[in-house]
Design an enzyme around this catalytic site. Structure first.
Site, PDB file in Angstrom:
ATOM      1  N   SER A   1       0.833  -1.212   0.000  1.00  0.00           N
ATOM      2  CA  SER A   1       0.000   0.000   0.000  1.00  0.00           C
ATOM      3  C   SER A   1       0.867   1.261   0.000  1.00  0.00           C
ATOM      4  CB  SER A   1      -0.983   0.005   1.178  1.00  0.00           C
ATOM      5  OG  SER A   1      -0.325   0.186   2.405  1.00  0.00           O
TER       6      SER A   1
ATOM      7  N   ARG B   1      22.573 -14.711   4.254  1.00  0.00           N
ATOM      8  CA  ARG B   1      22.096 -13.336   4.132  1.00  0.00           C
ATOM      9  C   ARG B   1      23.028 -12.531   3.231  1.00  0.00           C
ATOM     10  NH1 ARG B   1      18.516 -10.875   6.804  1.00  0.00           N
ATOM     11  NH2 ARG B   1      18.581 -12.327   8.549  1.00  0.00           N
TER      12      ARG B   1
ATOM     13  N   MET C   1      10.424  -6.807   4.685  1.00  0.00           N
ATOM     14  CA  MET C   1      10.490  -7.393   6.019  1.00  0.00           C
ATOM     15  C   MET C   1      11.704  -8.298   6.209  1.00  0.00           C
ATOM     16  SD  MET C   1       7.964  -5.807   7.268  1.00  0.00           S
ATOM     17  CE  MET C   1       7.539  -6.566   8.825  1.00  0.00           C
TER      18      MET C   1
ATOM     19  N   ILE D   1      15.924  -8.159   7.431  1.00  0.00           N
ATOM     20  CA  ILE D   1      17.051  -7.393   7.953  1.00  0.00           C
ATOM     21  C   ILE D   1      18.140  -7.388   6.892  1.00  0.00           C
ATOM     22  CG2 ILE D   1      18.869  -7.404   9.702  1.00  0.00           C
ATOM     23  CD1 ILE D   1      16.774  -8.573  11.638  1.00  0.00           C
TER      24      ILE D   1
ATOM     25  N   ASN E   1      13.596   4.035   4.833  1.00  0.00           N
ATOM     26  CA  ASN E   1      12.659   3.029   5.335  1.00  0.00           C
ATOM     27  C   ASN E   1      11.489   3.738   6.008  1.00  0.00           C
ATOM     28  OD1 ASN E   1      11.710   0.393   6.097  1.00  0.00           O
ATOM     29  ND2 ASN E   1      12.455   0.779   8.177  1.00  0.00           N
TER      30      ASN E   1
ATOM     31  N   HIS F   1       8.757   2.938   9.074  1.00  0.00           N
ATOM     32  CA  HIS F   1       8.538   2.007  10.184  1.00  0.00           C
ATOM     33  C   HIS F   1       7.271   2.421  10.927  1.00  0.00           C
ATOM     34  CE1 HIS F   1       9.609  -0.878  13.279  1.00  0.00           C
ATOM     35  NE2 HIS F   1       9.228   0.024  14.164  1.00  0.00           N
TER      36      HIS F   1
ATOM     37  N   SER G   1       7.320   6.461  11.244  1.00  0.00           N
ATOM     38  CA  SER G   1       8.545   7.233  11.059  1.00  0.00           C
ATOM     39  C   SER G   1       9.196   6.869   9.735  1.00  0.00           C
ATOM     40  CB  SER G   1       9.558   6.921  12.179  1.00  0.00           C
ATOM     41  OG  SER G   1       8.974   7.039  13.462  1.00  0.00           O
TER      42      SER G   1
ATOM     43  N   ASP H   1      16.232  -0.248  12.586  1.00  0.00           N
ATOM     44  CA  ASP H   1      15.216   0.773  12.886  1.00  0.00           C
ATOM     45  C   ASP H   1      15.795   1.917  13.718  1.00  0.00           C
ATOM     46  OD1 ASP H   1      13.274  -0.699  11.504  1.00  0.00           O
ATOM     47  OD2 ASP H   1      12.765  -1.846  13.290  1.00  0.00           O
TER      48      ASP H   1
ATOM     49  N   THR I   1      -2.730   5.270   6.948  1.00  0.00           N
ATOM     50  CA  THR I   1      -3.185   6.465   6.215  1.00  0.00           C
ATOM     51  C   THR I   1      -2.143   7.573   6.304  1.00  0.00           C
ATOM     52  OG1 THR I   1      -4.385   7.378   8.114  1.00  0.00           O
ATOM     53  CG2 THR I   1      -5.639   5.965   6.609  1.00  0.00           C
TER      54      THR I   1
END
Ligand code: GAR
Length: 216
Positions: A13, A71, A96, A98, A113, A115, A142, A151, A178
């Site tokens: 979204s 990773r 989603m 790391i 990003n 969050h 944020s 984060d 929103t």
């Protein structure tokens, strides 16, 4: 035009809000590609619908060592694909996973990003649930530059919403979303217009330092 690559994992979204802004010439650049770590992410359809390249990089292809080396291999492939698109900005929109140190360093100062909390509150997962459990009266979202600290990178913009007495996780998430859809396109535009930068001392807008945390 300035080039943007968006990374997603799910509904997309926020990606849609960015695509809509682009459609209205309000993004300051073009979303060149959308990359997902999940093949069934609905955001991939949103991308295709908008005529944007949609790619999947499946972590299952990189399960060799069953440790951090996987990773690193995955992120190396992600870097290869992202760099192919030569982006000015990489946007994490509900991605989603790391990210490794190598990834974060490669895109330092051009990796954003969003969050779903008023950072530094509620880093990590299940932010809405935790805010409800703790009886928070103010919650939000944020946008921050991504650094190695999960984060924990420098905050650019925050939007606050009230927590209502009868909220559950989904009503609260919806209210926060929103606001996400307002602040993320705005922030991306600042960056693409050359107004937002990550300076040594932190983010600046039009050369002025942004407060370390917005509305708290
Ligand atoms: C958004 O609420 C975003 O802030 C959050 O995931 C949701 C994605 O929704 N991101 C994180 O939790 C990052 N750790 P969307 O796919 O509809 O944009």
């Amino acid at each position: 035009p300035r080039r943007v690559v968006v990374l997603i994992s799910g509904s997309g979204s926020n990606l849609q809000a960015l695509l809509d802004a682009q459609e209205h010439d309000e993004l300051g650049g073009d979303i060149i590609a959308v990359i997902s770590n999940k093949a069934d992410a609905y955001g991939l359809e949103r991308a295709r619908e908008a005529g944007v390249i949609a790619e999947v990089v499946d972590p299952a292809r990189f399960r060799h060592f069953h440790d951090e080396r996987d990773r690193d291999l995955y992120d190396a492939e992600l870097i290869r694909i992202i760099d192919h698109h030569q982006p000015d900005l990489v946007v994490l929109a509900g991605f989603m996973r790391i990210l490794s140190k190598a990834f974060v360093l490669r895109y330092h100062g051009r990796l954003l990003n969003i969050h779903p909390s008023l950072l530094p509150e509620y880093r990590g997962l299940h932010t809405h649930q935790r805010a409800l459990e703790e009886g928070a009266t103010l919650h939000g979202a944020s946008v921050h530059f991504v650094t190695e600290e999960l984060d924990g990178g420098p905050i650019v913009v925050q939007a606050a919403v009230p927590v209502e007495a009868d909220d559950d996780e989904s009503t609260l998430a919806e209210r926060v979303l929103t606001r996400e859809h307002l602040i993320y396109p705005m922030t991306v535009r600042w960056f693409l217009d050359g107004r937002l930068q990550l300076a040594d001392k932190g983010p600046t807008l039009d050369g002025h330092p942004l407060p370390a945390s917005g509305l708290r």
